[in-house]
Design a protein around this motif. Structure first.
Motif, mmCIF file in Angstrom:
data_model
loop_
_atom_site.group_PDB
_atom_site.id
_atom_site.type_symbol
_atom_site.label_atom_id
_atom_site.label_comp_id
_atom_site.label_asym_id
_atom_site.label_seq_id
_atom_site.Cartn_x
_atom_site.Cartn_y
_atom_site.Cartn_z
ATOM 1 N N SER A 275 1.217 6.858 8.172
ATOM 2 C CA SER A 275 0.741 5.529 7.756
ATOM 3 C C SER A 275 -0.484 4.995 8.526
ATOM 4 N N LEU A 276 -1.559 4.783 7.770
ATOM 5 C CA LEU A 276 -2.768 4.184 8.341
ATOM 6 C C LEU A 276 -2.484 2.731 8.734
ATOM 7 N N LEU A 277 -1.750 2.034 7.859
ATOM 8 C CA LEU A 277 -1.490 0.612 8.123
ATOM 9 C C LEU A 277 -0.632 0.411 9.362
ATOM 10 N N GLY B 70 10.103 2.797 4.106
ATOM 11 C CA GLY B 70 10.122 4.225 3.789
ATOM 12 C C GLY B 70 9.606 5.072 4.940
ATOM 13 N N ASP B 71 8.949 6.191 4.590
ATOM 14 C CA ASP B 71 8.508 7.127 5.620
ATOM 15 C C ASP B 71 7.479 6.523 6.572
ATOM 16 N N ALA B 72 6.831 5.437 6.193
ATOM 17 C CA ALA B 72 5.926 4.756 7.130
ATOM 18 C C ALA B 72 6.723 4.240 8.330
ATOM 19 N N VAL C 265 0.869 -1.191 0.000
ATOM 20 C CA VAL C 265 0.000 0.000 0.000
ATOM 21 C C VAL C 265 0.897 1.229 0.000
ATOM 22 N N GLY C 266 0.724 2.066 -1.034
ATOM 23 C CA GLY C 266 1.539 3.278 -1.176
ATOM 24 C C GLY C 266 2.480 3.151 -2.360
ATOM 25 N N ALA C 267 2.239 3.985 -3.378
ATOM 26 C CA ALA C 267 3.100 3.938 -4.577
ATOM 27 C C ALA C 267 3.891 5.230 -4.695
ATOM 28 N N GLY C 268 4.486 5.650 -3.569
ATOM 29 C CA GLY C 268 5.477 6.726 -3.616
ATOM 30 C C GLY C 268 6.784 6.121 -4.132
ATOM 31 N N LEU C 269 7.883 6.850 -3.987
ATOM 32 C CA LEU C 269 9.160 6.353 -4.522
ATOM 33 C C LEU C 269 9.564 5.037 -3.864
ATOM 34 N N VAL C 270 9.271 4.912 -2.569
ATOM 35 C CA VAL C 270 9.678 3.677 -1.872
ATOM 36 C C VAL C 270 8.743 2.508 -2.216
ATOM 37 N N GLY C 271 7.428 2.771 -2.244
ATOM 38 C CA GLY C 271 6.478 1.701 -2.575
ATOM 39 C C GLY C 271 6.721 1.157 -3.989
ATOM 40 N N LEU C 272 6.949 2.058 -4.940
ATOM 41 C CA LEU C 272 7.210 1.631 -6.323
ATOM 42 C C LEU C 272 8.479 0.775 -6.387
ATOM 43 N N ALA D 153 3.534 -1.876 4.203
ATOM 44 C CA ALA D 153 3.019 -0.507 4.343
ATOM 45 C C ALA D 153 4.069 0.468 3.828
ATOM 46 N N ALA D 154 3.758 1.107 2.687
ATOM 47 C CA ALA D 154 4.639 2.143 2.120
ATOM 48 C C ALA D 154 3.816 3.414 2.001
ATOM 49 N N ASP D 155 2.922 3.613 2.999
ATOM 50 C CA ASP D 155 1.924 4.678 2.881
ATOM 51 C C ASP D 155 2.329 5.962 3.609
#
Ligand SMILES: Cc1cc2nc3c(=O)[nH]c(=O)nc-3n(C[C@H](O)[C@H](O)[C@H](O)COP(=O)(O)OP(=O)(O)OC[C@H]3O[C@@H](n4cnc5c(N)ncnc54)[C@H](O)[C@@H]3O)c2cc1C
Length: 394
Positions: free
Chosen positions: A161-163, A280-282, A10-17, A155-157
């Motif tokens: 982060s909600l997760l 990432g930031d999560a 969950v989360g397609a920022g630079l880290v999620g991608l 969780a890359a949100d």
């Protein structure tokens, strides 16, 4: 619609991608969800990528060569670039040791384009994630009325982060009451690949080289001062900036809006629990002064990919085996960098008194020792004995 995967991110920022690409590279079937369109971004920032991060992208087959501005020299000074209070790192000229700058939107579009080519990653966006629960040996995630299932949830949100909260993972947090103003300038004189950080009253001004005779400005300081600088008419802002830069780079103009980011230090108490991993930031937010936040997140992605590969190659449960060493491995690295950037920010922020003397003494001693400067540069590059496979040289 397929809703059963080995991994949900969950989360397609630079880290999620990047995590999606790294896990697919290890052979996993991945669902990548984001509440926003994958290609859209309003992020005007650029990131200093370390050499190990650059190697990760190379090993994932992502060609960034046209988008990178190599850092040829790094300078931290009190005063103008020729100040006696200085710390200097000289690179090999092609970004092979000090890394390179890339604009976040350019990196994001390269990652999104690569994901489109990879059948192992399915994108679901825009979609709103509502909740998840653990059922037996699986995770069930609810998003826009659909149920997705997987063995592992990543969780890359982002920082809020909600997760992370739903997983019951707490954080330690320190707000700096400071912000960074970020914008981009084009300028008359060449930057020659110099990344210059000037310590100024109550904070720091970073002038970071970009392609096409442009530079990214990251001005960090007390929230009230930054809010005022964002509101200044453009002409007045440029006059103030030019004054702070001591005329370095000559005439300049703004080529991007001014954006501001509140600064905090925030580290999760645990990086994983029961089939859930944070990346990432999560998992961590650190002061941008040393340009390391994204690099840490990319190391999270590469480390998880190692665990995923082990699980898949041995036919074991991906939601368990992938996380065996993850928390231990990433927590230590993150806490070291969090502490280091915190100390640097505190020492940089001090104009006078003991910290001011410590800063000047530290800069002079470090600058005079090639062993210390190369040890610092090596640490910032991410090199170390326990590098994830995707960050190693082949
Ligand atoms: C001023 C500044 C300068 C910086 N410079 C550098 C640098 O030079 N080098 C460096 O290494 N780092 C730098 N950093 C740090 C770096 O920018 C961040 O660490 C990095 O962008 C974090 O990426 P992320 O993918 O973890 O999070 P984000 O970019 O926040 O992405 C989170 C994603 O999750 C999605 N999302 C959130 N909630 C949900 C939900 N409930 N459902 C679905 N999707 C959701 C969002 O839409 C978003 O796409 C800097 C930071 C700042 C503030």
């Amino acid at each position: 619609m397929k809703t059963e995967f080995e991994i949900i991110i969950v989360g397609a920022g630079l880290v999620g991608l990047t995590t999606a690409l790294a896990c697919a590279h290890s052979g996993a079937q991945v669902a990548l969800l984001d509440r926003a369109e994958i290609t859209g971004t309003t992020d005007g920032r650029a990131s200093a990528l370390s050499t190990t991060s650059l190697r990760l992208f190379e090993n994932l087959g992502i060609d960034l060569s046209e988008k990178l501005q190599p850092i040829r020299e790094m300078l931290v000074t009190e005063g103008t670039p020729d100040s006696p209070w200085r710390l200097r790192f000289e690179g090999d000229g092609d970004g092979g040791d000090l890394g390179a700058l890339i604009e976040n939107h350019a990196l994001k579009s390269a990652l999104a384009a690569k994901i489109e080519e990879i059948p192992e990653v399915r994108i679901f966006a825009p979609i709103t994630v509502e909740n998840f629960e653990r059922i037996g040996e699986s995770i069930r995630l609810r998003a826009d009325g659909n149920d997705f299932t997987a063995k592992l949830l990543i969780a890359a949100d982002g920082h809020n982060s909600l997760l992370r909260r739903k997983a019951g993972i707490t954080v330690q947090r320190f707000d700096y009451d400071a912000e960074s103003l970020v914008t981009t300038i084009s300028h008359e004189l060449p930057h020659d690949g110099l990344a210059w950080q000037r310590i100024i009253k109550g904070g720091a001004l970073a002038i970071l080289p970009l392609l096409d005779n442009r530079s990214q400005i990251v001005w960090s300081g007390p929230s009230t001062a930054i809010a005022a600088a964002v509101q200044l008419p453009e002409k007045d802002f440029l006059t103030l900036l030019s004054e702070k830069m001591g005329g370095y780079l000559g005439d300049m103009r703004l080529v991007a809006p001014r954006q501001s980011y509140p600064l905090r230090l925030q580290v999760a108490d645990s990086f994983s629990n029961d089939r859930v991993a944070l990346v990432g930031d999560a998992a961590h937010v650190i002061h941008p002064l040393a340009g390391q936040g994204l690099n840490l997140g990319l190391r999270d992605a590469a480390a998880l990919a190692d665990g995923v590969k082990t699980a898949l190659s041995t036919g074991q449960d991906i939601g368990v085996i992938s996380l065996l060493d993850y928390d231990l491995w990433r927590n230590a690295d993150t806490r070291q960098f969090g502490l280091l950037t915190h100390l640097i920010s505190e020492i940089s922020g001090a104009k006078s008194g003991v910290f001011g003397h410590v800063r000047r003494l530290g800069m002079t001693l470090t600058n005079g020792s090639s062993i210390l400067t190369s040890a610092l540069a090596k640490r910032a590059s991410g090199e170390g004995p326990e590098l994830p496979a995707l960050m190693q040289r082949y």
